[in-house]
Motif scaffolding. Structure first.
Motif, short mmCIF file in Angstrom:
data_model
loop_
_atom_site.label_atom_id
_atom_site.label_comp_id
_atom_site.label_asym_id
_atom_site.label_seq_id
_atom_site.Cartn_x
_atom_site.Cartn_y
_atom_site.Cartn_z
N GLU A 1 -36.51 45.54 31.21
CA GLU A 1 -36.25 44.08 32.04
C GLU A 1 -35.68 42.78 31.21
O GLU A 1 -34.63 42.58 31.56
CB GLU A 1 -37.30 43.81 32.91
N GLU A 2 -36.08 42.79 30.14
CA GLU A 2 -35.67 41.73 29.31
C GLU A 2 -34.44 42.00 28.60
O GLU A 2 -33.70 41.17 28.54
CB GLU A 2 -36.83 41.65 28.04
N ARG A 3 -34.17 43.30 28.30
CA ARG A 3 -32.72 43.26 27.53
C ARG A 3 -31.70 43.08 28.98
O ARG A 3 -30.61 42.74 28.31
CB ARG A 3 -32.71 44.96 27.01
N GLN B 1 -23.14 42.13 36.31
CA GLN B 1 -24.36 41.90 36.36
C GLN B 1 -25.18 42.81 37.38
O GLN B 1 -26.41 43.17 37.19
CB GLN B 1 -24.48 40.44 36.87
N ALA B 2 -24.47 42.98 38.50
CA ALA B 2 -25.05 44.19 39.39
C ALA B 2 -25.47 45.46 38.44
O ALA B 2 -26.41 46.29 38.59
CB ALA B 2 -24.33 44.50 40.56
N GLU B 3 -24.24 45.98 37.79
CA GLU B 3 -24.17 47.26 36.94
C GLU B 3 -25.57 47.10 35.96
O GLU B 3 -26.10 48.14 35.73
CB GLU B 3 -22.94 47.18 36.35
N ILE B 4 -25.40 45.89 35.53
CA ILE B 4 -26.48 45.73 34.14
C ILE B 4 -27.83 45.84 35.00
O ILE B 4 -29.08 46.42 34.19
CB ILE B 4 -26.36 44.36 33.65
N MET B 5 -28.14 45.24 36.07
CA MET B 5 -29.62 45.15 36.65
C MET B 5 -29.86 46.52 37.38
O MET B 5 -30.96 46.52 37.63
CB MET B 5 -29.52 43.88 37.54
N ARG C 1 -31.85 41.12 31.19
CA ARG C 1 -31.42 39.88 31.34
C ARG C 1 -30.57 39.38 30.27
O ARG C 1 -29.79 38.44 30.58
CB ARG C 1 -32.86 38.88 31.65
N GLU C 2 -31.04 39.79 29.29
CA GLU C 2 -30.24 39.06 28.01
C GLU C 2 -28.71 39.75 28.18
O GLU C 2 -27.76 38.86 27.97
CB GLU C 2 -30.70 39.83 26.77
N LEU C 3 -28.41 40.73 28.48
CA LEU C 3 -26.94 41.43 28.75
C LEU C 3 -26.36 40.66 29.90
O LEU C 3 -25.30 40.27 29.79
CB LEU C 3 -27.05 43.08 29.11
N GLY C 4 -27.20 40.21 30.86
CA GLY C 4 -26.75 39.57 32.02
C GLY C 4 -26.12 38.05 31.61
O GLY C 4 -25.18 37.49 31.97
N LYS C 5 -27.01 37.45 30.52
CA LYS C 5 -26.63 36.06 29.86
C LYS C 5 -25.52 36.39 29.07
O LYS C 5 -24.45 35.56 29.30
CB LYS C 5 -27.72 35.69 29.23
N VAL C 6 -25.27 37.38 28.46
CA VAL C 6 -24.18 37.63 27.66
C VAL C 6 -22.77 37.75 28.24
O VAL C 6 -21.96 37.19 28.10
CB VAL C 6 -24.36 38.68 26.60
N ALA C 7 -23.08 38.32 29.53
CA ALA C 7 -21.95 38.66 30.58
C ALA C 7 -21.49 37.40 30.89
O ALA C 7 -20.18 37.16 31.57
CB ALA C 7 -22.31 39.89 31.69
N GLY C 8 -22.48 36.63 31.45
CA GLY C 8 -22.15 35.17 31.85
C GLY C 8 -21.44 34.33 30.69
O GLY C 8 -20.33 33.87 31.28
#
Length: 187
Positions: free
Chosen positions: A110-112, A181-185, A114-121
């Motif tokens: 879950e933590e990773r 972000q949907a794909e990452i989560m 979220r990090e990837l979601g931030k990087v995508a942002g």
């Protein structure tokens, strides 16, 4: 409208499409728990004394969703390719099988995610900045034409066209970010 001035909206559109294409390639390099050949694109291997893209020293395949393989063409390069993958920061542990390097894709916690979601942002924000810079270029062209005798009505028209293009491309970026972000989560 004035015959003297016509904004090159095709050029502006082409340049904005370039920003979207760059965003797509950055998104492709983000690991989402599924294997993809493009996730290895940024990796450079020290081949014969100079940095070479990994896909130029071997064949990258995705035989199953959670596995990527690299079939290295030159046996003497296997160790260098493995080292480049380990040091790439992808968080993947390569396994050797002769000249084939297998890369099992681990589950993301879950933590990773979220990090990837931030990087995508962050990638999306860089693309938005590029679009806004192109908008400014377009607006500067219109202002320059105003100084050269463009009527106020024509100025408003062209500024509206530039803003419309900008809004369309910002929406494309936002849509792609939402999808990524949907794909990452997704677990």
């Amino acid at each position: 409208m004035s015959d003297e001035f016509e904004l090159d909206t095709d050029d502006l559109t082409r340049r904005m499409e370039g920003a979207i294409a760059a965003l797509r390639s950055e998104f492709a390099s983000l690991r989402t728990g599924r294997g993809s050949a493009s996730m290895l694109d940024p990796i450079m291997v020290d081949a014969y004394g100079q940095p070479t893209p990994l896909n130029q020293v071997g064949t990258v395949n995705v035989p199953e969703p959670r596995m990527v393989t690299v079939n290295v063409w030159d046996k003497s390069m296997v160790g260098k390719v493995e080292k480049a993958i380990r040091e790439s920061g992808l968080g993947i542990n390569p396994q050797l099988n002769g000249t084939i390097i297998m890369l099992p894709i681990p589950e993301l916690n879950e933590e990773r995610r979220r990090e990837l979601g931030k990087v995508a942002g962050q990638y999306a924000e860089h693309a938005r900045v590029a679009i806004r810079n192109l908008r400014r270029d377009g607006m500067d062209q219109v202002k320059k034409a105003k100084g050269d005798g463009l009527s106020e009505d024509d100025q408003k028209f062209w500024e509206g066209e530039v803003q419309l293009l900008t809004d369309q491309f910002i929406k494309k970026i936002d849509d792609q970010l939402e999808t990524k972000q949907a794909e990452i989560m997704q677990v």
